[in-house]
Design a protein around this motif. Structure first.
Motif, short mmCIF file in Angstrom:
data_model
loop_
_atom_site.label_atom_id
_atom_site.label_comp_id
_atom_site.label_asym_id
_atom_site.label_seq_id
_atom_site.Cartn_x
_atom_site.Cartn_y
_atom_site.Cartn_z
N LYS A 73 12.22 -3.17 11.86
CA LYS A 73 12.01 -2.76 13.25
C LYS A 73 13.28 -3.04 14.04
N SER A 74 13.55 -2.20 15.02
CA SER A 74 14.74 -2.37 15.84
C SER A 74 14.77 -3.76 16.47
N GLY A 75 15.92 -4.44 16.33
CA GLY A 75 16.09 -5.78 16.89
C GLY A 75 15.73 -6.90 15.94
N HIS A 76 15.18 -6.55 14.79
CA HIS A 76 14.80 -7.55 13.80
C HIS A 76 15.90 -7.72 12.75
N ASP A 77 16.06 -8.96 12.26
CA ASP A 77 17.12 -9.24 11.32
C ASP A 77 16.62 -9.87 10.02
N THR A 78 15.32 -10.05 9.91
CA THR A 78 14.73 -10.74 8.77
C THR A 78 13.72 -9.83 8.10
N VAL A 79 13.79 -9.77 6.78
CA VAL A 79 12.89 -8.89 6.03
C VAL A 79 12.17 -9.69 4.96
N SER A 80 10.86 -9.51 4.91
CA SER A 80 10.03 -10.14 3.88
C SER A 80 9.35 -9.04 3.07
N TRP A 81 9.11 -9.35 1.81
CA TRP A 81 8.42 -8.41 0.92
C TRP A 81 7.13 -9.05 0.40
N TYR A 82 6.09 -8.22 0.32
CA TYR A 82 4.78 -8.66 -0.16
C TYR A 82 4.26 -7.66 -1.19
N PHE A 101 11.73 -9.67 -10.32
CA PHE A 101 11.70 -9.22 -8.93
C PHE A 101 12.97 -9.76 -8.23
N SER A 102 13.76 -8.85 -7.73
CA SER A 102 14.97 -9.25 -7.03
C SER A 102 15.14 -8.39 -5.79
N GLY A 103 16.01 -8.83 -4.92
CA GLY A 103 16.18 -8.08 -3.69
C GLY A 103 17.59 -8.12 -3.18
N HIS A 104 17.74 -7.43 -2.07
CA HIS A 104 19.05 -7.38 -1.44
C HIS A 104 18.85 -7.05 0.03
N GLN A 105 19.72 -7.60 0.86
CA GLN A 105 19.72 -7.21 2.26
C GLN A 105 21.12 -6.76 2.64
N PHE A 106 21.20 -5.69 3.36
CA PHE A 106 22.48 -5.09 3.73
C PHE A 106 22.90 -5.54 5.14
N PHE A 112 3.20 -13.08 -0.92
CA PHE A 112 4.61 -13.17 -0.55
C PHE A 112 5.50 -13.16 -1.78
N ILE A 113 6.52 -12.26 -1.75
CA ILE A 113 7.48 -12.21 -2.85
C ILE A 113 8.73 -13.00 -2.47
N PHE A 114 9.41 -12.55 -1.41
CA PHE A 114 10.57 -13.28 -0.90
C PHE A 114 10.94 -12.79 0.48
N GLN A 156 13.73 -17.73 1.00
CA GLN A 156 12.48 -18.29 0.52
C GLN A 156 11.87 -17.33 -0.50
N ARG A 157 11.25 -17.88 -1.52
CA ARG A 157 10.70 -17.06 -2.58
C ARG A 157 9.30 -17.54 -2.92
N GLY A 158 8.43 -16.58 -3.20
CA GLY A 158 7.08 -16.91 -3.65
C GLY A 158 7.05 -17.05 -5.16
#
Lengths: 111, 116
Positions: free
Chosen positions: B26-35, B64-69, B45-47, B56-58
Protein backbone atom coordinates in the motif's frame (compact mmCIF):
# COMPACT_ATOMS: atom_id res chain seq x y z
CA UNK A 1 4.06 -18.59 22.32
CA UNK A 2 0.86 -16.72 21.63
CA UNK A 3 -2.28 -18.45 20.35
CA UNK A 4 -5.83 -17.60 19.35
CA UNK A 5 -8.91 -19.77 19.76
CA UNK A 6 -12.16 -19.24 17.93
CA UNK A 7 -14.45 -21.86 19.47
CA UNK A 8 -17.20 -21.62 16.87
CA UNK A 9 -16.33 -23.05 13.47
CA UNK A 10 -19.69 -22.20 11.93
CA UNK A 11 -22.52 -19.88 13.01
CA UNK A 12 -25.87 -19.28 11.34
CA UNK A 13 -28.00 -16.27 12.21
CA UNK A 14 -31.12 -14.74 10.74
CA UNK A 15 -30.89 -11.41 8.98
CA UNK A 16 -31.61 -8.64 11.47
CA UNK A 17 -30.57 -10.72 14.46
CA UNK A 18 -27.65 -9.82 16.70
CA UNK A 19 -24.28 -11.52 16.39
CA UNK A 20 -21.42 -12.35 18.70
CA UNK A 21 -18.30 -14.17 17.54
CA UNK A 22 -15.99 -15.45 20.24
CA UNK A 23 -12.23 -15.08 20.41
CA UNK A 24 -9.86 -16.09 23.19
CA UNK A 25 -6.14 -15.44 23.12
CA UNK A 26 -3.15 -16.63 25.05
CA UNK A 27 -0.33 -14.19 25.64
CA UNK A 28 1.64 -13.04 28.67
CA UNK A 29 1.05 -9.31 28.30
CA UNK A 30 -1.56 -7.11 26.65
CA UNK A 31 -1.37 -7.89 22.96
CA UNK A 32 -2.55 -6.02 19.92
CA UNK A 33 -5.84 -7.61 18.84
CA UNK A 34 -7.57 -7.59 15.49
CA UNK A 35 -10.63 -8.84 13.69
CA UNK A 36 -10.48 -9.45 9.94
CA UNK A 37 -13.18 -10.57 7.52
CA UNK A 38 -12.64 -12.66 4.41
CA UNK A 39 -15.16 -13.15 1.63
CA UNK A 40 -14.82 -16.33 -0.47
CA UNK A 41 -11.64 -16.32 -2.53
CA UNK A 42 -10.66 -12.88 -1.30
CA UNK A 43 -8.01 -11.36 0.92
CA UNK A 44 -8.54 -10.14 4.45
CA UNK A 45 -10.21 -6.86 5.31
CA UNK A 46 -9.52 -5.23 8.66
CA UNK A 47 -12.70 -4.71 10.68
CA UNK A 48 -11.21 -3.25 13.86
CA UNK A 49 -8.23 -3.32 16.17
CA UNK A 50 -7.38 -2.88 19.83
CA UNK A 51 -4.03 -1.53 20.95
CA UNK A 52 -4.77 0.13 24.29
CA UNK A 53 -7.22 2.44 26.04
CA UNK A 54 -10.98 2.05 25.81
CA UNK A 55 -11.77 -1.64 25.87
CA UNK A 56 -14.78 -1.25 23.57
CA UNK A 57 -13.65 -0.53 20.04
CA UNK A 58 -15.74 0.41 17.05
CA UNK A 59 -14.99 -0.81 13.57
CA UNK A 60 -16.31 -0.64 10.07
CA UNK A 61 -19.64 -2.00 8.86
CA UNK A 62 -21.26 -1.52 12.29
CA UNK A 63 -19.05 -4.03 14.12
CA UNK A 64 -17.64 -3.57 17.59
CA UNK A 65 -15.46 -5.67 19.88
CA UNK A 66 -14.77 -5.69 23.58
CA UNK A 67 -11.42 -6.53 25.14
CA UNK A 68 -11.75 -8.34 28.47
CA UNK A 69 -8.38 -8.89 30.08
CA UNK A 70 -9.75 -11.07 32.89
CA UNK A 71 -11.23 -13.48 30.36
CA UNK A 72 -8.49 -13.14 27.72
CA UNK A 73 -11.25 -12.49 25.23
CA UNK A 74 -11.91 -10.13 22.35
CA UNK A 75 -15.41 -10.94 21.12
CA UNK A 76 -16.87 -9.36 18.00
CA UNK A 77 -20.45 -8.11 18.01
CA UNK A 78 -23.00 -6.58 15.67
CA UNK A 79 -26.51 -5.59 16.75
CA UNK A 80 -28.23 -6.37 13.46
CA UNK A 81 -26.72 -8.65 10.82
CA UNK A 82 -27.14 -8.02 7.10
CA UNK A 83 -27.04 -10.69 4.39
CA UNK A 84 -23.82 -9.14 3.10
CA UNK A 85 -22.08 -9.99 6.40
CA UNK A 86 -21.90 -13.66 5.39
CA UNK A 87 -18.17 -14.43 5.30
CA UNK A 88 -15.30 -15.93 7.28
CA UNK A 89 -14.17 -13.98 10.34
CA UNK A 90 -10.68 -14.23 11.80
CA UNK A 91 -9.42 -13.00 15.13
CA UNK A 92 -5.69 -12.29 15.34
CA UNK A 93 -3.11 -11.31 17.93
CA UNK A 94 0.16 -9.48 17.29
CA UNK A 95 2.40 -9.24 20.30
CA UNK A 96 5.28 -8.72 17.90
CA UNK A 97 5.47 -8.28 14.16
CA UNK A 98 3.78 -11.47 13.05
CA UNK A 99 0.03 -11.89 13.23
CA UNK A 100 -1.18 -15.13 14.78
CA UNK A 101 -4.65 -16.02 13.56
CA UNK A 102 -7.41 -18.20 14.88
CA UNK A 103 -8.90 -20.86 12.64
CA UNK A 104 -11.85 -18.65 11.77
CA UNK A 105 -15.63 -18.65 12.16
CA UNK A 106 -17.81 -19.01 9.09
CA UNK A 107 -20.94 -16.89 9.31
CA UNK A 108 -24.06 -17.79 7.37
CA UNK A 109 -27.00 -15.40 7.26
CA UNK A 110 -30.51 -16.75 6.74
CA UNK A 111 -33.11 -14.53 5.06
CA UNK B 1 -4.95 5.35 -3.03
CA UNK B 2 -3.89 1.93 -4.28
CA UNK B 3 -4.11 -0.88 -1.80
CA UNK B 4 -1.91 -3.94 -1.62
CA UNK B 5 -1.64 -5.67 -4.98
CA UNK B 6 -0.49 -9.20 -5.75
CA UNK B 7 0.31 -11.10 -8.90
CA UNK B 8 -0.53 -13.46 -10.36
CA UNK B 9 -4.07 -14.17 -9.17
CA UNK B 10 -3.87 -17.88 -9.82
CA UNK B 11 -1.01 -20.23 -10.54
CA UNK B 12 -0.76 -23.93 -11.30
CA UNK B 13 2.55 -25.76 -10.90
CA UNK B 14 3.73 -29.35 -10.66
CA UNK B 15 5.66 -30.95 -7.85
CA UNK B 16 9.35 -30.08 -7.81
CA UNK B 17 8.93 -26.83 -9.69
CA UNK B 18 9.75 -23.38 -8.40
CA UNK B 19 7.39 -20.42 -8.14
CA UNK B 20 7.68 -16.67 -7.61
CA UNK B 21 4.84 -14.55 -6.25
CA UNK B 22 4.86 -10.76 -6.25
CA UNK B 23 3.47 -8.07 -3.98
CA UNK B 24 3.31 -4.28 -4.08
CA UNK B 25 2.57 -2.65 -0.73
CA UNK B 26 0.00 0.00 0.00
CA UNK B 27 1.18 3.52 -0.72
CA UNK B 28 3.28 4.85 2.17
CA UNK B 29 4.05 1.41 3.57
CA UNK B 30 7.59 0.05 3.79
CA UNK B 31 7.12 -3.34 5.42
CA UNK B 32 5.84 -6.50 3.75
CA UNK B 33 4.73 -9.73 5.39
CA UNK B 34 3.79 -12.99 3.71
CA UNK B 35 1.24 -15.53 4.94
CA UNK B 36 0.14 -18.96 3.76
CA UNK B 37 -3.53 -19.87 4.10
CA UNK B 38 -4.38 -23.51 3.52
CA UNK B 39 -7.98 -24.37 2.70
CA UNK B 40 -10.23 -24.06 5.74
CA UNK B 41 -7.53 -22.62 7.98
CA UNK B 42 -6.36 -19.26 9.23
CA UNK B 43 -3.33 -17.62 7.64
CA UNK B 44 0.10 -18.63 8.92
CA UNK B 45 3.02 -16.21 9.04
CA UNK B 46 5.90 -17.01 6.69
CA UNK B 47 8.21 -14.00 7.05
CA UNK B 48 8.43 -10.22 7.12
CA UNK B 49 10.70 -7.89 5.15
CA UNK B 50 11.82 -4.41 6.09
CA UNK B 51 14.67 -2.36 4.63
CA UNK B 52 15.28 -5.15 2.14
CA UNK B 53 16.03 -7.66 4.88
CA UNK B 54 14.11 -10.53 6.42
CA UNK B 55 13.58 -9.49 10.02
CA UNK B 56 11.27 -12.20 11.31
CA UNK B 57 10.43 -15.67 10.11
CA UNK B 58 7.73 -18.17 10.96
CA UNK B 59 7.99 -21.94 11.06
CA UNK B 60 8.57 -22.54 7.35
CA UNK B 61 11.42 -24.45 5.69
CA UNK B 62 14.23 -22.84 3.74
CA UNK B 63 12.43 -23.73 0.51
CA UNK B 64 10.50 -20.54 1.21
CA UNK B 65 12.57 -17.44 0.55
CA UNK B 66 11.88 -13.84 -0.21
CA UNK B 67 13.19 -10.54 -1.33
CA UNK B 68 12.31 -6.91 -0.91
CA UNK B 69 13.24 -4.29 -3.47
CA UNK B 70 14.20 -0.62 -2.92
CA UNK B 71 10.67 0.43 -3.91
CA UNK B 72 9.36 -1.78 -1.03
CA UNK B 73 7.75 -4.36 -3.31
CA UNK B 74 8.45 -7.96 -2.47
CA UNK B 75 8.70 -11.44 -3.91
CA UNK B 76 8.04 -14.81 -2.32
CA UNK B 77 9.90 -17.76 -3.82
CA UNK B 78 9.11 -21.38 -3.16
CA UNK B 79 11.48 -24.09 -4.42
CA UNK B 80 10.90 -27.82 -4.85
CA UNK B 81 7.15 -27.48 -4.62
CA UNK B 82 5.18 -30.08 -2.68
CA UNK B 83 1.50 -30.90 -2.92
CA UNK B 84 1.12 -29.44 0.56
CA UNK B 85 2.25 -26.04 -0.69
CA UNK B 86 -1.12 -25.60 -2.40
CA UNK B 87 -2.69 -22.64 -0.65
CA UNK B 88 -3.69 -19.00 -0.85
CA UNK B 89 -0.61 -16.84 -0.37
CA UNK B 90 -1.37 -13.48 1.18
CA UNK B 91 0.81 -10.42 1.26
CA UNK B 92 0.29 -7.76 3.90
CA UNK B 93 1.86 -4.34 4.20
CA UNK B 94 2.43 -1.97 7.10
CA UNK B 95 4.84 0.79 7.99
CA UNK B 96 7.63 0.92 10.51
CA UNK B 97 8.56 4.08 12.37
CA UNK B 98 11.56 4.39 14.65
CA UNK B 99 12.26 0.71 14.18
CA UNK B 100 8.86 -0.28 15.54
CA UNK B 101 6.19 -1.80 13.33
CA UNK B 102 2.75 -0.27 13.64
CA UNK B 103 1.40 -3.80 13.71
CA UNK B 104 -1.61 -2.88 11.59
CA UNK B 105 -1.28 -4.97 8.48
CA UNK B 106 -3.35 -4.51 5.34
CA UNK B 107 -3.80 -7.50 3.09
CA UNK B 108 -3.83 -8.00 -0.63
CA UNK B 109 -6.27 -10.29 -2.47
CA UNK B 110 -3.83 -13.20 -2.50
CA UNK B 111 -2.38 -15.60 -5.03
CA UNK B 112 -4.01 -19.02 -5.26
CA UNK B 113 -1.26 -21.63 -5.85
CA UNK B 114 -2.21 -25.12 -6.91
CA UNK B 115 0.49 -27.80 -6.97
CA UNK B 116 -0.32 -30.91 -9.01
Amino acid sequence: AQSVTQPDIHITVSEGASLELRCNYSYGATPYLFWYVQSPGQGLQLLLKYFSGDTLVQGIKGFEAEFKRSQSSFNLRKPSVHWSDAAEYFCAVAPQRALTFGSGTRLQVQP
Amino acid sequence: DAGVTQSPTHLIKTRGQQVTLRCSPKSGHDTVSWYQQALGQGPQFIFQYYEEEERQRGNFPDRFSGHQFPNYSSELNVNALLLGDSALYLCASSYTTGGLSTDTQYFGPGTRLTVL
